[in-house]
Motif scaffolding. Sequence first.
Motif, PDB file in Angstrom:
ATOM      1  N   LEU A   1       4.595  12.896   3.479  1.00 26.74           N
ATOM      2  CA  LEU A   1       3.933  11.638   3.136  1.00 26.74           C
ATOM      3  C   LEU A   1       2.485  11.582   3.603  1.00 26.74           C
ATOM      4  O   LEU A   1       1.805  10.581   3.377  1.00 26.74           O
ATOM      5  N   VAL A   2       2.007  12.645   4.258  1.00 24.71           N
ATOM      6  CA  VAL A   2       0.658  12.576   4.832  1.00 24.71           C
ATOM      7  C   VAL A   2      -0.410  12.406   3.757  1.00 24.71           C
ATOM      8  O   VAL A   2      -1.428  11.736   3.982  1.00 24.71           O
ATOM      9  N   GLU A   3      -0.205  12.998   2.561  1.00 16.00           N
ATOM     10  CA  GLU A   3      -1.205  12.819   1.513  1.00 16.00           C
ATOM     11  C   GLU A   3      -1.245  11.374   1.029  1.00 16.00           C
ATOM     12  O   GLU A   3      -2.309  10.842   0.691  1.00 16.00           O
ATOM     13  N   ASP A   4      -0.066  10.699   1.017  1.00 12.62           N
ATOM     14  CA  ASP A   4      -0.027   9.286   0.642  1.00 12.62           C
ATOM     15  C   ASP A   4      -0.698   8.425   1.715  1.00 12.62           C
ATOM     16  O   ASP A   4      -1.385   7.448   1.401  1.00 12.62           O
ATOM     17  N   GLU A   5      -0.490   8.776   2.980  1.00 13.86           N
ATOM     18  CA  GLU A   5      -1.174   8.069   4.070  1.00 13.86           C
ATOM     19  C   GLU A   5      -2.687   8.201   3.927  1.00 13.86           C
ATOM     20  O   GLU A   5      -3.433   7.235   4.126  1.00 13.86           O
ATOM     21  N   TYR A   6      -3.124   9.403   3.583  1.00 14.63           N
ATOM     22  CA  TYR A   6      -4.560   9.659   3.426  1.00 14.63           C
ATOM     23  C   TYR A   6      -5.136   8.827   2.283  1.00 14.63           C
ATOM     24  O   TYR A   6      -6.189   8.185   2.434  1.00 14.63           O
ATOM     25  N   GLN A   7      -4.448   8.807   1.142  1.00 15.89           N
ATOM     26  CA  GLN A   7      -4.930   8.032   0.001  1.00 15.89           C
ATOM     27  C   GLN A   7      -4.981   6.544   0.333  1.00 15.89           C
ATOM     28  O   GLN A   7      -5.919   5.836  -0.062  1.00 15.89           O
ATOM     29  N   LEU A   8      -3.991   6.058   1.065  1.00  9.48           N
ATOM     30  CA  LEU A   8      -3.981   4.656   1.471  1.00  9.48           C
ATOM     31  C   LEU A   8      -5.143   4.359   2.412  1.00  9.48           C
ATOM     32  O   LEU A   8      -5.821   3.329   2.275  1.00  9.48           O
ATOM     33  N   ALA A   9      -5.394   5.257   3.366  1.00  9.92           N
ATOM     34  CA  ALA A   9      -6.502   5.064   4.306  1.00  9.92           C
ATOM     35  C   ALA A   9      -7.839   5.018   3.573  1.00  9.92           C
ATOM     36  O   ALA A   9      -8.721   4.217   3.910  1.00  9.92           O
ATOM     37  N   LEU A  10      -8.003   5.856   2.556  1.00  9.87           N
ATOM     38  CA  LEU A  10      -9.236   5.840   1.766  1.00  9.87           C
ATOM     39  C   LEU A  10      -9.415   4.497   1.064  1.00  9.87           C
ATOM     40  O   LEU A  10     -10.517   3.933   1.044  1.00  9.87           O
TER      41      LEU A  10
ATOM     42  N   THR B   1     -10.303   1.743   3.601  1.00 11.34           N
ATOM     43  CA  THR B   1     -11.698   1.873   4.031  1.00 11.34           C
ATOM     44  C   THR B   1     -12.645   1.420   2.929  1.00 11.34           C
ATOM     45  O   THR B   1     -13.630   0.711   3.187  1.00 11.34           O
ATOM     46  N   GLU B   2     -12.356   1.828   1.699  1.00  7.27           N
ATOM     47  CA  GLU B   2     -13.203   1.418   0.574  1.00  7.27           C
ATOM     48  C   GLU B   2     -13.186  -0.094   0.405  1.00  7.27           C
ATOM     49  O   GLU B   2     -14.234  -0.716   0.172  1.00  7.27           O
ATOM     50  N   LEU B   3     -12.018  -0.705   0.537  1.00  4.76           N
ATOM     51  CA  LEU B   3     -11.913  -2.156   0.389  1.00  4.76           C
ATOM     52  C   LEU B   3     -12.772  -2.872   1.427  1.00  4.76           C
ATOM     53  O   LEU B   3     -13.506  -3.813   1.098  1.00  4.76           O
ATOM     54  N   THR B   4     -12.705  -2.420   2.673  1.00  3.26           N
ATOM     55  CA  THR B   4     -13.521  -3.026   3.732  1.00  3.26           C
ATOM     56  C   THR B   4     -15.004  -2.883   3.422  1.00  3.26           C
ATOM     57  O   THR B   4     -15.789  -3.832   3.567  1.00  3.26           O
ATOM     58  N   TRP B   5     -15.407  -1.704   2.963  1.00  4.65           N
ATOM     59  CA  TRP B   5     -16.819  -1.450   2.666  1.00  4.65           C
ATOM     60  C   TRP B   5     -17.292  -2.269   1.471  1.00  4.65           C
ATOM     61  O   TRP B   5     -18.387  -2.847   1.493  1.00  4.65           O
ATOM     62  N   VAL B   6     -16.479  -2.334   0.418  1.00  3.34           N
ATOM     63  CA  VAL B   6     -16.854  -3.100  -0.776  1.00  3.34           C
ATOM     64  C   VAL B   6     -16.998  -4.579  -0.436  1.00  3.34           C
ATOM     65  O   VAL B   6     -17.938  -5.251  -0.891  1.00  3.34           O
ATOM     66  N   ARG B   7     -16.091  -5.102   0.365  1.00  2.90           N
ATOM     67  CA  ARG B   7     -16.197  -6.506   0.783  1.00  2.90           C
ATOM     68  C   ARG B   7     -17.504  -6.751   1.533  1.00  2.90           C
ATOM     69  O   ARG B   7     -18.166  -7.779   1.337  1.00  2.90           O
ATOM     70  N   GLY B   8     -17.873  -5.804   2.401  1.00  2.00           N
ATOM     71  CA  GLY B   8     -19.113  -5.955   3.157  1.00  2.00           C
ATOM     72  C   GLY B   8     -20.337  -5.934   2.261  1.00  2.00           C
ATOM     73  O   GLY B   8     -21.261  -6.755   2.425  1.00  2.00           O
TER      74      GLY B   8
END
Length: 206
Positions: free
Chosen positions: A161-170, A173-180
């Motif tokens: 599941l590590v690749e799914d964890e990685y995709q979720l983390a991306l 992070t993108e959501l936080t940055w886009v909101r900013g």
Amino acid sequence: MAKRRASSPLTLAVLACLAQRPMHPYEMATTMRDQHHDSAVKINFGSLYNAVETLRKSQLIDVQSTGRQGNRPERTIYEITEDGREELAQRLRELLSTPMKEYTLLAAGLTFMTALSPDDVAAQLALRAHRLEKEVERDREELRLSSEGDKDRAPLPRLFLVEDEYQLALKETELTWVRGLLQDISSQSLDGVEEWRELHAARRIR
């Protein structure tokens, strides 16, 4: 041995499948989906057959046998070569150890976003944030179900599941940055936004 003959994610996936055992292309596609490779690799049969042929010509895989069962079409079973195993190991080490520049579609949109007005860009970013929120919520739930299991499926070890964890983390992070960025544009605190707005106002006057 020439470097990076397995340069695409799909050719890498084919080598990884054949490192497990010899397979025909249909079995490769099924194995990729069963092992959740489709979360990192786009799989379709046309591209898969092209990847197999590319690897065969590069002598990274070879035909093990061909055969037919009943009225079914003839199937060709492939196996990985020693060069293929070496290429797979070398490419994996490179991908895991070395950060690489990735040319994403979002980066392209951000590069040329001043062709739109600040208000238009803000509206599109708000829409993106909304969609990302939905995707993050969905992916979190799918990851939870995969790790915990339910009445229809057994839990998967985190190793798978590590690749799914990685995709979720991306995505998080993108959501936080886009909101900013959206907040900075909307509040006029983004350096240069006033000139950007004036440029589009002048175009409307013309």
